[in-house]
Design a protein around this motif. Structure first.
Motif, PDB file in Angstrom:
ATOM      1  N   ASN A 130       0.797  -1.222  -0.381  1.00 31.48           N
ATOM      2  CA  ASN A 130       0.125  -0.128   0.137  1.00 31.48           C
ATOM      3  C   ASN A 130       0.878   1.368  -0.387  1.00 31.48           C
ATOM      4  O   ASN A 130      -0.130   2.242   0.064  1.00 31.48           O
ATOM      5  CB  ASN A 130      -1.479  -0.228   1.419  1.00 31.48           C
ATOM      6  N   MET A 131       2.540   1.225  -0.156  1.00 35.15           N
ATOM      7  CA  MET A 131       3.188   2.387  -0.588  1.00 35.15           C
ATOM      8  C   MET A 131       2.683   3.817  -1.336  1.00 35.15           C
ATOM      9  O   MET A 131       3.049   4.737  -0.981  1.00 35.15           O
ATOM     10  CB  MET A 131       4.371   1.915  -0.889  1.00 35.15           C
ATOM     11  N   SER A 132       1.840   3.020  -2.201  1.00 36.48           N
ATOM     12  CA  SER A 132       1.237   4.011  -3.357  1.00 36.48           C
ATOM     13  C   SER A 132       0.625   5.223  -2.229  1.00 36.48           C
ATOM     14  O   SER A 132       0.444   6.646  -2.662  1.00 36.48           O
ATOM     15  CB  SER A 132       0.914   3.186  -4.201  1.00 36.48           C
ATOM     16  N   ALA A 133      -0.128   4.759  -1.198  1.00 37.32           N
ATOM     17  CA  ALA A 133      -1.509   5.611  -0.590  1.00 37.32           C
ATOM     18  C   ALA A 133       0.095   7.005  -0.059  1.00 37.32           C
ATOM     19  O   ALA A 133      -0.595   7.697   0.988  1.00 37.32           O
ATOM     20  CB  ALA A 133      -1.684   5.232   0.533  1.00 37.32           C
ATOM     21  N   LEU A 134       1.362   6.025   0.379  1.00 40.90           N
ATOM     22  CA  LEU A 134       1.758   7.861   0.866  1.00 40.90           C
ATOM     23  C   LEU A 134       1.965   8.725   0.109  1.00 40.90           C
ATOM     24  O   LEU A 134       1.949   9.878   0.745  1.00 40.90           O
ATOM     25  CB  LEU A 134       2.956   7.376   1.025  1.00 40.90           C
ATOM     26  N   ASP A 135       1.613   8.753  -1.244  1.00 43.08           N
ATOM     27  CA  ASP A 135       2.294  10.074  -2.269  1.00 43.08           C
ATOM     28  C   ASP A 135       0.138  10.111  -2.169  1.00 43.08           C
ATOM     29  O   ASP A 135       0.719  10.998  -3.113  1.00 43.08           O
ATOM     30  CB  ASP A 135       2.957   9.303  -3.024  1.00 43.08           C
TER      31      ASP A 135
END
Length: 819
Positions: A598-603
């Motif tokens: 889910n790291m795309s949610a960091l941006d």
């Protein structure tokens, strides 16, 4: 005054070893301005908390997550732990330093939770009458056992387990044999239990919270059966049935009181529990965990050796783990000395050797038989081991098939938390009664000590002359050898409490320190060194730059990103998050460029993928079918999902994971007619057929109105303009030239409502997964709001429960003053 200083000294003496070990393990990460990242911190917890705080700063409850899986519940995702009070520290850190500062706080919070779990075990041993060294040994063994330290990145597990010994402490009689311990009333201790249960239920790990409840019931049952009036001198009623009747009465009162505390705790946590239960009901785990998945992480029997030596099969921190599955699921090492003490206590109990201790320190005679508690702990350990072995024994598979709740969770090896609890408890009890061996015991202890030293020497010689022996065996047995030798020396030099009582003067620095006290210091020092060496590298840190905004301001993605399952697996388990080693010679900052969910949610970049532990069942079924579709049908499905970018397969020529843009993606879709299908399975089959794909299928019974029978006419329908979009709210204007259905490529879920031109409108579940509304021809203003009834009801129940809790508390205070 003297009593106050003594109490302060005892408190410092209890806290200092726990704080020292916690600082040794996690202070380097905190002081070097680094953050946990390996596994779930980067892939789950930090993205969840960032999104939650963004929603709260925008004036909304973090109910919906629009950035993952085409939309999914956020607060109802139990492990996000939005209402868990210690997590609010992360939100404050985020306010002052953004995501990097929030991530920096993880190591600090993990260390504090491990310290808290150890302190809970120490105070439990104090309540049972253990000495200070007993409390220190038990607290260190439990709080910093391999089960918790190796799972430090699994933040919800550590936060949940941290409250386990405290709950057991609150259910343990402070005065063994006291009258009225178990009654149908809310005592002061019941209020404490309510708070402790509530904290654990909000911490975010249902499996460990459930295991704690079962353990609490077993613990209460033990005490209810032990605490008979005869244990403190009162006469029992005559008759052979009297003991049985008294035990049953104690049992009923104990469980009745505990039931009341659970009801009030559930009420306080309703704002979290009700949305989670609603979500779980319609999730991929709504019925039961698949048998294969449920037993995947069964305790590997060979890992029993790791009770003696933590790294017999290697360690991912040293890059040489080669055991079954991963390292942390079967990690059970709690120190060699505590394990030896626990085995001593268990075998002593089996030999029916008992000892009474004064639980109040005043010679009152109220006593607890160590043997009874040791037998309970020994049976608990064996029970935990049998369950943890999972598919390696026929017991757990039978329970999975026939007993409710055993099919709700995966990883039977997690039952070993009971084993760690039992062993730590027995170790703490044993250190108070173990004596310098004599006669046959002296012979065997000397032999074992010499044998341990021989193991140390033998392992070193093996490294020189038999290089074909696996290096992890040599390293672990060398450590076992010198630790075993040190443990043996401690047992052989154990002084009696009377030795050195007049005290010795160490150059004026320490006055009146007995030999027994110095021996206790040596025990704690050895245990701290042992546990530090076992856990010092299990939680690597990374520069805070890893969590800084990576894509913000660099790119503007108008559509969702999609990562095929094969690419996701390769990136996670073959490139970055390998089970055999932490250091993979990769540039870890490139992980931020990998587009892993889910790291795309960091941006704040929308992804069609979702790595949450709980997913909508229809979303999970859709993604599973998507992987098996032919390319032409798959492309149509990706269009419906508003996927404008795909992560390509990894090759040597394509190592940077640049996105591949695709055309055809849309957020909104129009159809002048629809087919109503009564069963969702039929819709997936129809959508998988190229001839059926242009149609719009709505899962709805009964049909809403006669217009559903209207023939389908191709028309030019107009346009959609998004006016406002937040976490729980979407507002847009629509221009249509004919009546029809507008499908939004966002996940359908109960709780979404629509308002068209100020009037409530029905939200359909369209094409199996998406949301749709019916519109007449003309210009329209549409609002879609996510406001699940489970959350609204939960908020009211939590508020009323809080008022009830406060009211009961003041009532108890007033009642106490009157009496």
């Amino acid at each position: 005054m003297k009593t106050g200083f003594q109490s302060l000294a005892k408190s410092i003496g209890l806290i200092l070893p726990l704080g020292t070990l916690g600082a040794l393990l996690f202070a380097p990460i905190v002081l070097e301005q680094k953050a946990l990242y390996w596994g779930t911190p980067a892939l789950q917890f930090v993205p969840w908390w960032k999104l939650s705080w963004e929603a709260i700063r925008g004036g909304e409850w973090p109910l919906w997550n629009p950035y993952l899986g085409m939309g999914a519940p956020l607060l109802a995702n139990y492990q996000s732990g939005v209402f868990y009070p210690p997590h609010w520290v992360y939100f404050l850190l985020y306010q002052f330093g953004g995501t990097p500062m929030m991530a920096w706080g993880m190591a600090l919070m993990v260390g504090l939770h491990l310290f808290w779990s150890g302190l809970g075990m120490a105070l439990l041993l104090r309540r049972l009458g253990g000495s200070q060294v007993s409390q220190q040994v038990g607290g260190l063994a439990f709080g910093f056992c391999g089960y918790l330290v190796s799972r430090a990145g699994f933040l919800s597990i550590n936060a949940t387990v941290a409250w386990l010994p405290w709950i057991i402490w609150s259910l343990t009689p402070s005065q063994v044999g006291e009258k009225g311990t178990f009654r149908w009333k809310f005592s002061k201790r019941s209020f404490i239990t309510v708070v402790l249960l509530s904290m654990q239920w909000l911490a975010g790990h249902a499996q460990l919270a459930w295991y704690t409840l079962i353990l609490a019931l077993l613990w209460l049952g033990f005490w209810a059966l032990v605490l008979l009036p005869s244990s403190h001198g009162d006469a029992l009623p005559e008759g052979w049935w009297a003991p049985i009747r008294m035990r049953l009465k104690n049992l009923g009162n104990a469980y009745g009181n505990f039931l009341l505390t659970m009801i009030l705790s559930a009420g306080l946590c309703a704002a979290q529990l009700l949305p989670t239960l609603e979500y779980l009901w319609i999730s991929q785990r709504g019925s039961a965990v698949d048998a294969g998945m449920a037993m995947t992480y069964s305790f590997w029997p060979w890992r029993l050796l790791t009770f003696l030596a933590a790294d017999v099969f290697g360690n991912p921190a040293s890059g040489d783990y080669w055991g079954y599955a991963n390292y942390w699921e079967d990690a059970v090492y709690l120190g060699l000395l505590p394990f030896v003490l626990a085995m001593y206590m268990g075998f002593r109990a089996l030999r029916k050797v008992s000892r009474k201790i004064d639980t109040e320190g005043d010679g009152s005679g109220k006593a607890l038989r160590f043997t009874q508690l040791s037998r309970f702990s020994w049976l608990l350990f064996l029970f935990a081991l049998i369950l943890a072995l999972g598919r390696n024994l026929p017991v757990f598979p039978w329970l999975y098939q026939h007993i409710p709740t055993f099919d709700l969770f995966q990883a039977p090896t997690r039952f070993m938390i009971w084993g760690e609890f039992a062993l730590s408890l027995m170790a703490g009890l044993a250190i108070d009664i173990i004596q310098r061996p004599a006669r046959r015991g002296l012979y065997w202890t000397r032999l074992a000590t010499a044998g341990a030293f021989s193991i140390f020497l033998g392992a070193g010689l093996t490294h020189q002359f038999l290089p074909e022996i696996h290096p992890t065996f040599i390293r672990s047995f060398m450590r076992l050898g010198w630790l075993g030798f040190a443990v043996g020396l401690l047992i052989l030099t154990n002084p009696s409490p009377d030795v050195g009582r007049p005290g010795i003067n160490l150059h004026g620095v320490l006055k009146h320190v007995s030999i027994k006290t110095l021996w206790n210091y040596a025990v704690i020092a050895l245990l701290i060194v042992d546990l530090y060496l076992a856990g010092k590298s299990l939680n690597p840190g990374i520069d805070l730059e890893f969590y800084a905004p990576y894509y913000r301001g660099r790119i503007n993605l108008e559509h969702r990103v999609f990562m095929p399952e094969s690419v996701e697996y390769a990136l996670k388990f073959e490139r970055y998050f390998r089970f055999d080693r932490f250091q993979t010679h990769e540039n870890w900052l490139d992980l931020r460029n990998s587009w892993l969910p889910n790291m795309s949610a960091l941006d704040l970049i929308a992804s069609a993928n979702n790595f949450d532990p709980i997913l909508p069942a229809h979303y999970a079924a859709w993604m599973e079918r998507l992987e098996a579709l032919p390319e032409d049908v798959r492309n149509v499905w990706l269009d419906w999902m508003d996927v404008g970018y795909v992560v390509p397969p990894i090759t040597q020529a394509n190592d940077t994971l640049e996105l591949t843009a695709r055309t055809g993606a849309q957020r909104f879709w129009w159809s002048s007619c629809a087919n109503f299908i009564p069963h969702e399975g039929m819709v997936l089959d129809l959508l998988s057929n190229p001839a059926s794909m242009p149609r719009l299928y709505l899962i709805e019974e009964p049909r809403q109105s006669a217009r559903d029978e209207a023939p389908c006419q191709p028309v030019e329908w107009g346009e959609v303009v998004i006016r406002e979009e937040t976490f729980n709210h979407l507002r847009f204007s629509v221009v249509t030239e004919a009546p029809g259905y507008l499908m939004i490529s966002d996940t359908w879920m109960p709780g979404w409502s629509a308002i068209v031109d100020g009037q409530a409108a029905h939200v359909y579940r369209a094409n199996f997964l998406f949301r749709a509304i019916y519109l007449e021809a003309g210009n329209h203003e549409v609002q879609m709001v996510y406001d699940p009834i489970a959350f609204r009801l939960g908020i009211w129940i939590s508020a009323l429960s809080l008022l009830s809790f406060v009211g009961l508390w003041f009532y108890r205070i007033l009642q106490g003053r009157r009496s």
